[in-house]
Design an enzyme around this catalytic site. Structure first.
Site, PDB file in Angstrom:
ATOM      1  CE  LYS A  11      24.939  17.002  30.068  1.00 41.64           C
ATOM      2  NZ  LYS A  11      24.037  16.023  29.998  1.00 41.64           N
ATOM      3  CG  PHE A  59      21.738   7.118  27.949  1.00 38.52           C
ATOM      4  CD1 PHE A  59      23.288   7.870  27.793  1.00 38.52           C
ATOM      5  CD2 PHE A  59      21.230   6.231  28.772  1.00 38.52           C
ATOM      6  CE1 PHE A  59      23.965   7.627  29.546  1.00 38.52           C
ATOM      7  CE2 PHE A  59      21.980   5.799  30.345  1.00 38.52           C
ATOM      8  CZ  PHE A  59      23.693   6.974  30.461  1.00 38.52           C
ATOM      9  NE  ARG A  87      24.919  14.347  42.128  1.00 44.08           N
ATOM     10  CZ  ARG A  87      24.391  14.588  40.731  1.00 44.08           C
ATOM     11  NH1 ARG A  87      25.669  15.047  39.723  1.00 44.08           N
ATOM     12  NH2 ARG A  87      23.813  13.115  40.247  1.00 44.08           N
ATOM     13  CB  THR A  93      18.705  13.739  35.755  1.00 47.54           C
ATOM     14  OG1 THR A  93      20.030  13.032  36.248  1.00 47.54           O
ATOM     15  CG2 THR A  93      19.354  12.908  34.035  1.00 47.54           C
ATOM     16  NE  ARG A 104      20.907  18.459  34.239  1.00 46.04           N
ATOM     17  CZ  ARG A 104      21.076  17.211  34.692  1.00 46.04           C
ATOM     18  NH1 ARG A 104      21.242  16.854  35.960  1.00 46.04           N
ATOM     19  NH2 ARG A 104      22.509  16.826  34.487  1.00 46.04           N
ATOM     20  CG  ASN A 114      20.420  17.017  31.435  1.00 43.58           C
ATOM     21  OD1 ASN A 114      21.561  16.877  30.626  1.00 43.58           O
ATOM     22  ND2 ASN A 114      20.611  15.781  32.262  1.00 43.58           N
ATOM     23  CG  HIS A 117      28.543  16.623  33.549  1.00 43.65           C
ATOM     24  ND1 HIS A 117      27.786  15.177  33.360  1.00 43.65           N
ATOM     25  CD2 HIS A 117      29.734  16.757  34.165  1.00 43.65           C
ATOM     26  CE1 HIS A 117      29.673  14.662  34.348  1.00 43.65           C
ATOM     27  NE2 HIS A 117      29.405  15.245  34.616  1.00 43.65           N
TER      28      HIS A 117
END
EC number: 2.7.4.6
Length: 141
Positions: A11, A59, A87, A93, A104, A114, A117
């Site tokens: 991100k 959000f 994951r 998250t 993260r 964060n 994705h």
């Protein structure tokens, strides 16, 4: 365990921190291969289409604004159990809840910014991959 493909997005916050190489290295060290990659600056409409599943959530607007705030690196990761492995590498998250040593925990600033994705299921992965990549852009190892 089956070889799977999953979508990963580094991100804008992690791109801005120059963390792309460190994050990709974690994927590769965990046995995931990069089958496709492209750097993009998403428009708000691009982000909105990608995150349409969250459209009714409070959000959604902020997520679309954030995801279109700077460049992202979109990748297809491939490997045995790639979805779960990715994951696990990402962590929770909310980085406050992420285990030490996860992406993260190490690179994210907040639940909004964060760092990464990742697809949450095989069905989602197939749709997400097709959102960004054509078949001729994905290379099996």
């Amino acid at each position: 365990m089956a070889v799977e493909r999953t979508l990963s997005i580094i991100k804008p916050d992690a791109v801005q921190k120059n963390a792309i190489g460190a994050i990709l290295g974690r994927f590769e060290k965990a046995g995931l291969r990069i089958a496709a990659a492209k750097m993009l600056h998403l428009s708000r409409d691009d982000a909105g289409g990608f995150y349409a599943v969250h459209q009714a959530r409070p959000f959604y607007g902020e997520l679309c604004d954030f995801m279109s705030s700077g460049p992202v690196l979109v990748t297809v990761l491939e490997g045995e159990g790639a979805i779960a492995k990715n994951r696990d590498l990402m962590g929770a998250t909310n980085p406050k809840d992420a285990a030490a040593g996860t992406i993260r925990a190490d690179f994210a600033d907040s639940i909004d910014a964060n760092a990464v994705h990742g697809s949450d299921s095989a069905e989602t992965a197939a749709w997400e991959i097709s959102y960004f990549f054509g078949q001729r852009e994905i290379f099996a190892h």
